[in-house]
Write an enzyme that holds these catalytic residues in place. Structure first.
Site, short mmCIF file in Angstrom:
data_model
loop_
_atom_site.label_atom_id
_atom_site.label_comp_id
_atom_site.label_asym_id
_atom_site.label_seq_id
_atom_site.Cartn_x
_atom_site.Cartn_y
_atom_site.Cartn_z
N CYS A 94 0.93 -1.27 0.00
CA CYS A 94 0.02 0.02 0.11
C CYS A 94 0.89 1.22 -0.06
O CYS A 94 1.59 1.53 -1.14
CB CYS A 94 -1.09 0.13 1.27
SG CYS A 94 -2.25 1.27 0.98
N TYR A 95 0.80 1.94 0.95
CA TYR A 95 1.72 3.21 1.35
C TYR A 95 3.28 2.87 0.81
O TYR A 95 3.93 3.48 0.27
CB TYR A 95 1.73 3.91 2.35
CG TYR A 95 2.60 5.29 2.72
CD1 TYR A 95 1.67 6.35 2.33
CD2 TYR A 95 3.81 5.26 3.17
CE1 TYR A 95 2.51 7.50 2.35
CE2 TYR A 95 4.44 6.24 3.35
CZ TYR A 95 3.80 7.59 2.74
OH TYR A 95 4.56 8.54 2.96
N HIS A 181 -3.59 -5.00 0.33
CA HIS A 181 -3.10 -5.49 1.79
C HIS A 181 -3.28 -6.97 1.94
O HIS A 181 -4.27 -7.80 2.29
CB HIS A 181 -3.86 -5.06 2.79
CG HIS A 181 -3.69 -3.55 3.15
ND1 HIS A 181 -2.81 -3.07 3.97
CD2 HIS A 181 -4.42 -2.45 2.61
CE1 HIS A 181 -2.85 -1.83 3.80
NE2 HIS A 181 -4.00 -1.34 3.01
N ASP A 239 1.12 -13.97 31.27
CA ASP A 239 2.54 -13.77 30.87
C ASP A 239 3.69 -14.01 31.89
O ASP A 239 4.71 -14.61 31.62
CB ASP A 239 2.45 -12.26 30.57
CG ASP A 239 1.19 -11.92 29.43
OD1 ASP A 239 1.10 -12.74 28.81
OD2 ASP A 239 0.99 -10.64 29.56
N LYS A 378 0.69 -12.23 22.23
CA LYS A 378 0.09 -13.11 23.30
C LYS A 378 -0.23 -14.50 22.79
O LYS A 378 0.06 -15.59 23.56
CB LYS A 378 -1.35 -12.33 23.70
CG LYS A 378 -2.07 -13.22 24.69
CD LYS A 378 -1.46 -13.28 26.12
CE LYS A 378 -1.98 -11.87 26.83
NZ LYS A 378 -1.47 -11.73 28.40
#
Length: 522
Positions: A94-95, A181, A239, A378
């Site tokens: 994209c960009y 994308h 965690d 995660k």
């Protein structure tokens, strides 16, 4: 001052590394995750990274992310053009696709026609990116400008009705660009496009596996700690539990886990932590009861950033006091994750909030930090936990912030408000479990604003707190959508909370997604 943080694996250079250049869009994190799904290590880096810095990092590939700007705007983000001369494969998305085209002499312009949403891509020429894929396929577009002329030496390999240069490549220089994308699930062959770039163009080895992460982490931790002692701030959450198990695997009894009961935990969690890690895993565990100390430090504090910094500093001071009683304890283990680092603010990611274990740390800590999960999202942490043999109730426990209920009480923290929120939050989780939704939802919890509302119970007027119920779905906490809980579940939660918890007379449901909201309220 603390020594450098030990991440535990990526820094060892045993995994091929792909750099994701962040041009300011939320897509950078998603690209990084998709690269890791292809079992290749990815790292997000700033847009102004220099070519020599790229070379020094030993990258085998570079991906330029999307971004919110126009490449020809006065304040547009650019890139060091020498990066395209390093001989390292580059994929612009994209960009990033437009930056590549403009930097190398192509033309980017506003065509007067934007593309947002699904589009049909037509593959025009042979391309490594599109090999073994259909000639026509659906992709996801999100752009105003477009590449209208590819740079010299590039071949246009795909187009859409509104983007004639929807994909281009220079095979000799190994430079590739796509306007769509591929990281978005709505692009039906997007992951294959990324895999072709990673495996066939970059020749990246797909070795970023859970077993490989554990092996490299264990080696790095052993080298860092040596014959010393590490202490781990253990909360019982996913965690810190996985971090403790990983470090314990590496150094065994050289690890001392410290459970600081700050009085901000959910109902029954202190007992659960002690039983699980002392009895079931036979770890050295010190239980520090510090509720009075934390609540005194937080008295009258309402600003969430100040809360996090106070909690972070108080944690560290408690650890220092414990470590002073343990010979050779000069390392501190933390369960810091990659999203914590990004959200706490980097050169490229504006600070969203300071995590108590990142931006909330004091400057004068005396430990060398061991952060074996610092490079992980995660979902990767959960997979590592399962590989290490942690029980399901720990690995799949919903996330809980390190500052605990302090950031779920909006306003001043008092014992009364903590007791009210604990009781209400326990009901919320109980009903979610009864409905069989606990594993489907990323996070479910209650929020207690320090305001009161009028209600009626029986024939009497009440003046009590509202409870905000928050439930979201997510893959990695970088983005999240509000969970569409069944009405009957919400009704049951509301009825039980109002009838069973003294001090609450109203229940509301938060239907905000991230962005623009965050998951936690503070």
């Amino acid at each position: 001052m603390a020594g450098p943080s030990v991440s535990g694996h990526a820094s060892q250079g045993d995994f091929d590394r792909v750099l994701v250049v962040d041009f300011g869009a939320q897509y950078a994190q998603l690209i990084a995750r998709r690269v890791r799904e292809a079992r290749v290590f990815s790292e997000i880096v700033p847009r102004d990274i220099a070519a020599e810095q790229v070379r020094a990092r030993g990258a085998v590939g570079i991906i330029l992310s999307g971004g919110p700007s126009s490449v020809y705007a006065e304040d547009a983000y650019g890139i060091d053009p020498e990066i395209f001369e390093l001989g390292i494969p580059v994929l612009g998305i994209c960009y990033g696709h437009q930056v590549m085209a403009q930097s190398l002499g192509g033309t980017v312009a506003s065509t007067g026609t934007s593309e947002f949403g699904p589009a049909e891509l037509s593959v025009a020429n042979d391309s490594r990116l599109f090999s073994d894929q259909p000639e026509f396929q659906q992709v996801w577009m999100s752009h105003n400008d477009a590449v209208t002329e590819a740079p010299d030496g590039f071949v246009v390999t795909a187009s859409t009705p509104d983007a004639q240069v929807a994909a281009m490549e220079h095979t000799e220089k190994r430079l590739y660009g796509v306007q769509f994308h591929p990281e978005v699930k709505h692009t039906e062959h997007g992951q294959r496009v990324l895999e072709h770039f990673l495996w066939e163009v970059c020749h990246a080895r797909p070795t970023w596996t859970h077993v490989g992460i554990i092996e490299q982490s264990v080696d790095a931790i052993r080298e860092a700690v040596g014959k010393g002692v590490a202490i781990c701030g253990l909360s019982g959450g996913v965690d810190s539990s996985v971090a403790a198990a990983l470090v314990h695997k590496a150094i065994g009894d050289q690890l001392v886990c410290v459970f600081v009961d700050h009085g901000l935990m959910r109902e029954g969690e202190g007992v659960q932590v002690e039983e699980t890690f002392r009895s079931a895993f036979h770890m050295n565990l010190i239980h520090v009861r510090a509720e009075d100390r934390f609540l005194t430090a937080l008295e009258g504090v309402t600003d969430p950033e100040e809360k996090r910094k106070i909690i972070g500093e108080t944690f560290i001071r408690v650890f220092e006091e414990v470590a002073a009683e343990i010979d050779g304890a000069d390392h501190l283990v933390q369960g810091t994750l990659y999203p914590d680092v990004i959200e706490s603010g980097t050169k490229d990611a504006a600070k969203i909030k300071s995590h108590h274990n990142v931006g909330g740390l004091p400057d004068d800590i005396e430990f060398e930090l061991i952060e074996p999960l610092r490079d992980l999202f995660k979902d990767e942490v959960r997979a590592v936990g399962e590989e290490l043999g942690l029980p399901e109730e720990i690995v799949w426990r919903q996330p809980f912030p390190g500052p605990g209920l302090a950031v779920r009480i909006i306003g001043d923290i008092t014992r009364e408000r903590l007791d009210i929120l604990r009781a209400a939050d326990a009901i919320v989780l109980d009903e979610i479990r009864k409905a069989g939704l606990y594993r489907e939802i990323w996070q479910t919890f209650g929020v207690l604003p320090a305001v009161k509302t009028v209600g009626v119970q029986g024939d009497s007027r009440t003046y009590a707190y509202p409870l905000i119920v928050r439930a979201v779905t997510s893959d990695d906490a970088m983005t999240a959508d509000w969970a569409r809980l069944p009405y009957e579940v919400l009704a049951k939660i509301s009825s039980r909370v109002i009838n069973e918890v003294e001090g609450i007379n109203r229940v509301a449901y938060d239907i905000s997604s991230k962005p623009p909201a965050t998951i936690e309220w503070e």
